[in-house]
Design a protein around this motif. Structure first.
Motif, mmCIF file in Angstrom:
data_model
loop_
_atom_site.group_PDB
_atom_site.id
_atom_site.type_symbol
_atom_site.label_atom_id
_atom_site.label_comp_id
_atom_site.label_asym_id
_atom_site.label_seq_id
_atom_site.Cartn_x
_atom_site.Cartn_y
_atom_site.Cartn_z
ATOM 1 N N ARG A 216 0.790 -1.232 0.000
ATOM 2 C CA ARG A 216 0.000 0.000 0.000
ATOM 3 C C ARG A 216 0.825 1.288 0.000
ATOM 4 N NH1 ARG A 216 -2.880 -2.826 -1.784
ATOM 5 N NH2 ARG A 216 -5.034 -3.379 -1.285
ATOM 6 N N ARG A 217 2.095 1.234 0.265
ATOM 7 C CA ARG A 217 2.860 2.471 0.376
ATOM 8 C C ARG A 217 3.947 2.617 -0.686
ATOM 9 N NH1 ARG A 217 1.751 4.809 5.397
ATOM 10 N NH2 ARG A 217 2.680 6.665 4.464
ATOM 11 N N HIS A 222 7.586 -0.632 -8.569
ATOM 12 C CA HIS A 222 8.904 -0.737 -7.954
ATOM 13 C C HIS A 222 8.945 -1.971 -7.055
ATOM 14 C CE1 HIS A 222 9.624 3.911 -8.351
ATOM 15 N NE2 HIS A 222 9.544 3.290 -9.513
ATOM 16 N N PRO A 223 9.502 -3.083 -7.504
ATOM 17 C CA PRO A 223 9.516 -4.310 -6.696
ATOM 18 C C PRO A 223 10.215 -4.079 -5.358
ATOM 19 C CG PRO A 223 10.223 -4.760 -8.957
ATOM 20 C CD PRO A 223 10.150 -3.277 -8.824
ATOM 21 N N ARG A 251 14.498 -5.529 0.647
ATOM 22 C CA ARG A 251 15.127 -5.621 -0.674
ATOM 23 C C ARG A 251 14.377 -4.715 -1.650
ATOM 24 N NH1 ARG A 251 19.270 -9.746 0.200
ATOM 25 N NH2 ARG A 251 18.626 -10.634 2.187
ATOM 26 N N THR A 252 15.123 -3.918 -2.394
ATOM 27 C CA THR A 252 14.527 -2.999 -3.362
ATOM 28 C C THR A 252 15.460 -2.830 -4.555
ATOM 29 O OG1 THR A 252 15.542 -1.131 -2.198
ATOM 30 C CG2 THR A 252 13.249 -1.630 -1.642
ATOM 31 N N HIS A 254 14.775 0.287 -6.474
ATOM 32 C CA HIS A 254 14.677 1.720 -6.734
ATOM 33 C C HIS A 254 14.918 2.518 -5.455
ATOM 34 C CE1 HIS A 254 12.371 -0.165 -9.995
ATOM 35 N NE2 HIS A 254 12.692 0.884 -10.712
ATOM 36 N N ASP A 255 15.641 3.620 -5.575
ATOM 37 C CA ASP A 255 15.933 4.470 -4.420
ATOM 38 C C ASP A 255 14.652 5.018 -3.792
ATOM 39 O OD1 ASP A 255 18.650 4.059 -4.682
ATOM 40 O OD2 ASP A 255 18.997 5.920 -5.807
ATOM 41 N N GLU A 256 13.653 5.324 -4.632
ATOM 42 C CA GLU A 256 12.398 5.856 -4.099
ATOM 43 C C GLU A 256 11.729 4.852 -3.168
ATOM 44 O OE1 GLU A 256 7.910 6.793 -5.676
ATOM 45 O OE2 GLU A 256 9.567 7.201 -7.063
ATOM 46 N N ALA A 257 11.660 3.592 -3.592
ATOM 47 C CA ALA A 257 11.047 2.560 -2.755
ATOM 48 C C ALA A 257 11.836 2.385 -1.464
ATOM 49 C CB ALA A 257 10.970 1.249 -3.519
#
Length: 384
Positions: A216-217, A222-223, A251-252, A254-257
């Motif tokens: 939800r956030r 973006h996985p 674990r990501t 993308h920097d945004e995630a």
């Protein structure tokens, strides 16, 4: 007299039987340095702790970096073959024994050749497993002291047939963060919960709340993975603990995630704690950046693999992994590519990375050497 392949198997099994964990790779580093020196390669030790760098120079030209990791894991091995770990509680359960051996084999072959020009920098890295050995080497001046034009890494990959090869431009492996959330309140007798503030109930609620971080956030394009892996609280059947601790990893790609998860996790912990009459502290540690391959170097790695292994060995369209690798720090500093080499055993049960019965498949040692030799030669030729 032993054949080259027999040497590779002997080296690999010796390393497997004598594993050393992060920043303790003293004997491993010595073996690497001694072998590199015997090949006529200039050796520097102690970089980033126990790291080893070998430099092979043939006149002027570009400089290519080839990296292997050396460390083992704190796992008690359950294999019973003759080269099983002799160090209790330590095991090469991720194949770094094979990675080190393949790069040593390539160093020996390249040192015996004189029909190329440039510099090949062999990087043997400590502490890939969770402790950031790549970062330690970089902070110790790795790329200032050894100014490579690009850097390449390789990892064996269970799930791909032995000798199959795959690589993709862009994200290959995810960034890796760890977190610890500490909930503190007032302990009480379990029969009189109204006299305390229950940290365990709040911890259970927070674990459930954290599941909404990704769903939800975070941008659904973006996985991301948020995993709670530990809950600690209490020592007795009849006492409500004054403190409970939640730990896990993120674990990501993308920097945004990554930023959203870090910030919202703190907000969630504070909200749950306030509702329950507790205090919360969050220790969020960004460990490894994502491993992101550059376009040109990825294409070059594919050409080199085709030369070494044949075009049929290249597997296209493989998804990136949410697993992580500190080689991403090297790719943040230099262009390059991180590739996977299939490691499935053709017969018998295949165990995944970090399994207590995993063993590197010796059948891919020689293909791995061929890839490294092909990559180094092609890079120097194309960029020279």
């Amino acid at each position: 007299m032993m054949s080259d392949t027999e040497d590779l198997i002997r080296w690999r099994r010796h390393l497997h039987a004598h594993p050393e964990t992060a920043f303790e790779e003293v004997e491993t580093a010595k073996m690497v340095a001694d072998l590199l020196t015997s090949f006529g390669i200039e050796v520097t030790t102690g970089i980033g702790g126990t790291g080893v760098v070998g430099v092979l120079k043939r006149g002027d030209g570009p400089n290519v970096g080839l990296r292997a990791d050396m460390d083992a894991l704190p796992i008690r091995e359950k294999n019973e073959f003759s080269h099983a770990s002799t160090h209790d509680g330590k095991m090469h359960a991720c194949g770094h024994d094979g990675h080190t051996t393949m790069l040593l084999g390539a160093a020996r072959e390249l040192a015996a050749m004189d029909d190329w020009a440039g510099t090949i920098t062999f990087i043997f890295q400590p502490a890939e497993e969770n402790e950031g050995g790549a970062i330690a080497m970089i902070e110790d001046g790795l790329f200032e002291r050894f100014p490579v034009d690009a850097v390449f890494g390789l990892h064996n990959w269970p799930g791909l047939p032995a000798g199959q090869f795959t690589v993709r431009a862009g994200p290959m492996m995810a960034a890796y963060d760890i977190f610890e959330i500490r909930l503190t309140g007032r302990g009480a007798h379990a029969a009189m919960p109204h006299l305390g503030t229950d940290t365990l109930v709040a911890a259970a609620q927070l674990v459930t709340e954290l599941q909404t971080l990704v769903s939800r956030r975070v941008n659904p394009l973006h996985p991301a993975v948020v995993s709670v892996t530990q809950i600690h609280g209490g020592d007795a059947y009849n006492v409500l603990p004054a403190e409970s601790i939640i730990r896990g990893c993120v674990r990501t790609f993308h920097d945004e995630a990554r930023s959203v998860i870090r910030d919202v996790m703190a907000e969630m912990a504070e909200a749950v704690a306030t509702t329950a009459g507790l205090t919360a502290s969050v220790d969020y540690d960004q460990r490894y950046v994502a491993t992101v391959n550059s376009e040109a170097e990825t294409a070059l790695a594919k050409r080199a693999a085709g030369d070494a292994l044949g075009p049929d060995a290249i597997v296209e369209g493989v998804d990136p992994s949410m697993g992580s690798e500190d080689f991403g720090a090297m790719l943040e500093a230099k262009p390059g590519a991180y590739v996977w080499l299939g490691n499935d055993h053709p017969a018998g049960e295949n165990f995944g990375l970090h399994h207590d019965r995993y063993d590197f498949n010796d059948e891919i040692l020689e293909p791995g050497v061929r890839y490294w030799v092909s990559l180094a030669r092609r890079f120097l030729e194309e960029r020279g």
